[in-house]
Write an enzyme that holds these catalytic residues in place. Structure first.
Site, PDB file in Angstrom:
ATOM      1  N   ASP A   1      58.424  54.832  77.123  1.00  0.00           N
ATOM      2  CA  ASP A   1      57.431  55.480  76.335  1.00  0.00           C
ATOM      3  C   ASP A   1      56.010  55.149  76.805  1.00  0.00           C
ATOM      4  OD1 ASP A   1      59.448  56.735  74.961  1.00  0.00           O
ATOM      5  OD2 ASP A   1      59.272  55.574  73.112  1.00  0.00           O
ATOM      6  N   CYS A   2      55.954  53.808  77.077  1.00  0.00           N
ATOM      7  CA  CYS A   2      54.609  53.262  77.442  1.00  0.00           C
ATOM      8  C   CYS A   2      54.298  53.507  78.822  1.00  0.00           C
ATOM      9  CB  CYS A   2      54.286  51.816  77.162  1.00  0.00           C
ATOM     10  SG  CYS A   2      55.941  50.855  77.410  1.00  0.00           S
TER      11      CYS A   2
END
Ligand code: SF4
Ligand code: SF4
Lengths: 418, 135
Positions: free
Chosen positions: A150-151
């Site tokens: 996600d990051c």
């Protein structure tokens, strides 16, 4: 009379301190010679007077040092990526670190290299060459993939990178500057053998050695009195540092009456800024039938604190002996005894006598470039560009009881319960 | 009369066969042995100057090839990139002539192209790859 006042009047009291020597470097009064020149100085004046006359002795070595590599932080792309696998000019780099930190190992062969499938392999390009090309300012092709998070959503990267655009880029060599080394011969194979010591000719046809001998850093300070953690050094044309003892550091190796180890002994872990290095002193090399390695130029500036340090730095090739080891069987299988111990003075004549045979010798470490490094470092000290550092922490020495252990082989599936 | 320089590579199986002298006799040639050596993996290496009628020389080369000898005409040239050479010395024991030699005082490795028979053995052996073959 304080030592400081004494120094300015050129009346030298021993021992000298690091501070006094650095003060002389700052004022330009310092007397520096190379380890090669120191042989003559100590021979003529004796250790006591030599210690009063000479403040610093510079050393140098330039040879293949396989345990080398470089950390690179390549900066974040948009979108960001946590790299899983990376290749620099097709050479795999270790990406098992934070998102965009890579470690390129010197001996890593290029992906798809035929290796030794057709023996002897040529190993034309590998991690060492990537490092040399980076230092030379060449663009390097970086390919990377990632599983995505996600990051760090980016999955693929294909780009050119250049040393000047990287964040940190530093060489980190777990083992450099081996204090003395083996001489390789081929006693038993019915053919030439291809080793990290070069091509070793059959029937004791060559004796391959690899040390700068009397110019070599640790042979001039055999008990590591002045080299330890934090010591500033010449590394690849830049000013680098010792960060730890090198791997396989083996200070308890037997020593001769001068304290010089009679085989491989101490080693240094070294670090330095790639951006300040010079490709003249960091050269990617290929050992036929063996693999890729990195020739590293390394030098130290040794403070001549007292007569003992003068005696140590006055060591000559005649005082240093190396064990002659068979590499066709004994080295690989950890068996047998050295055929002989020979001095570097003998090795440098071009041939040695072994088992009644005249065996031509061949070096792998460039004495010409070792001398150039010692001279360069001498110049840096003379003009005040290189100050000496007292070790923050000494390295384990002969009295440490620390030796070099072989693998404790415990076959899997045959465990004994403890 | 012409002289052709050739490098002969003998596989292990031919090492004890008098292939060269048979070729010389059959084709009525004279010859100069410029260098003979047993090299890597027990391959025999011989650098020969073959002197005689050009067709006869051709014939001898073809015949030796049929016997399994690898014949390499010496048209190639080996050069050194002096900038790349580090004077390490790794080449000096493999060079079958003294074309690559180390000065025992200066420790510099010189390359004497006159002595070089262009066998190419040093090319993959030189760690920084300073030696190369040009055609
Ligand atoms: S092996 Fe290559 S680099 Fe080393 S001395 Fe010979 S030509 Fe120079
Ligand atoms: S090609 Fe290399 S090994 Fe062969 S003779 Fe010339 S210098 Fe020596």
């Amino acid at each position: 009379m304080s030592p400081r006042a004494g120094a300015s009047e050129r009346v030298v009291t021993l021992p000298k301190s690091y501070d006094e020597i650095n003060e002389k470097i700052r004022t330009g009064e310092v007397v520096v010679v190379t380890a090669e020149e120191m042989v003559g100085v100590v021979g003529e004046l004796g250790p006591e007077r030599a210690a009063k006359k000479v403040d610093v002795v510079t050393t140098g070595t330039f040879g293949p040092m396989c345990s080398s590599g470089a950390f690179l932080n390549i900066g974040h792309s948009t979108p960001r990526m946590k790299i899983t696998n990376a290749w620099l000019n097709d050479v795999p780099a270790c990406a098992g670190l934070a998102a965009v930190d890579l470690y390129i190992g010197a001996t890593e062969p290029a992906a798809g290299d035929p290796l030794n499938r057709e023996h002897p392999g040529e190993f034309s390009y590998g991690g060492a060459h990537v490092i040399e090309d980076l230092i030379a300012g060449k663009d390097i092709h970086l390919r990377a993939d990632a599983y995505g998070t996600d990051c760090y959503p980016r999955r693929e990267l294909d780009t050119w990178i250049n040393l000047r655009d990287l964040n940190e880029a530093y060489m980190l060599n777990p083992r450099n500057a081996y204090q003395n080394y083996n001489v390789a011969v081929n006693q038993f194979a019915d053919r030439d053998i291809y080793t990290y010591m070069g091509v070793v000719k059959r029937d004791l046809g060559s004796a391959n050695y690899c040390s700068a001998g009397q110019l070599s850093p640790l042979l001039n300070d055999p008990y590591y009195r002045t080299v330890g953690i934090g010591t500033r050094i010449f590394l690849g044309g830049a000013q680098g540092y010792v960060y730890w003892q090198g791997t396989q550091h083996d200070p308890t190796t037997p020593r001769n009456e001068r304290g010089v180890p009679t085989g491989g002994a101490g080693t240094l872990g070294t670090v330095g800024d790639l951006k300040e290095m010079d490709p003249r002193y960091i050269v990617g090399v290929s050992f036929y039938g063996y693999g890729v390695s990195l020739a590293v130029g390394l030098g130290t500036a040794i403070p001549v604190l007292d007569a003992e340090m003068a005696r140590f730095t006055g060591v000559s090739d005649a005082d240093i002996t190396a064990p002659v080891i068979d590499y066709s069987r004994n080295y690989a299988h950890n068996e047998g005894e050295p055929l002989a111990h020979v001095s570097y003075a003998a090795l440098k004549t071009g041939s040695i006598e072994l088992e009644g045979k005249t065996v031509p010798t061949t070096p792998l470490s460039s004495y010409v470039r070792a001398r150039e490094i010692a001279q360069t470092l001498k110049g840096w000290v003379q003009v005040g560009e290189f100050l000496l550092t007292e070790p923050v922490q000494p390295l384990p020495s002969a009295d440490s009881g620390e030796g070099f252990k072989a693998l404790n082989y415990r076959p899997v599936g045959e465990e004994e319960c403890e | 009369m012409a002289e052709s320089r050739v490098v002969l590579h003998f596989p292990k199986s031919l090492l004890d066969q008098p292939v060269t002298s048979m070729a010389i006799e059959r084709f009525n040639l004279r010859f100069n042995i410029l260098r003979a050596d047993i090299t890597a993996d027990q391959e025999g290496l011989m650098v020969l100057g073959l002197v005689g009628e050009p067709e006869k020389i051709e014939g001898a080369i073809a015949w030796m090839r049929e016997q399994g000898v690898r014949v390499q005409p010496l048209e190639q040239d080996v050069v050194r990139d002096d900038e790349r050479c580090t004077d390490c010395g790794a080449c000096i024991v493999v060079c079958p002539t003294a074309a690559l030699a180390m000065d025992t005082d200066s420790r510099e490795v010189s390359f004497n192209a006159e002595e070089c028979v262009a066998c190419g053995i040093c090319v993959p052996v030189c760690p920084p790859r300073a030696m190369s073959i040009t055609f």
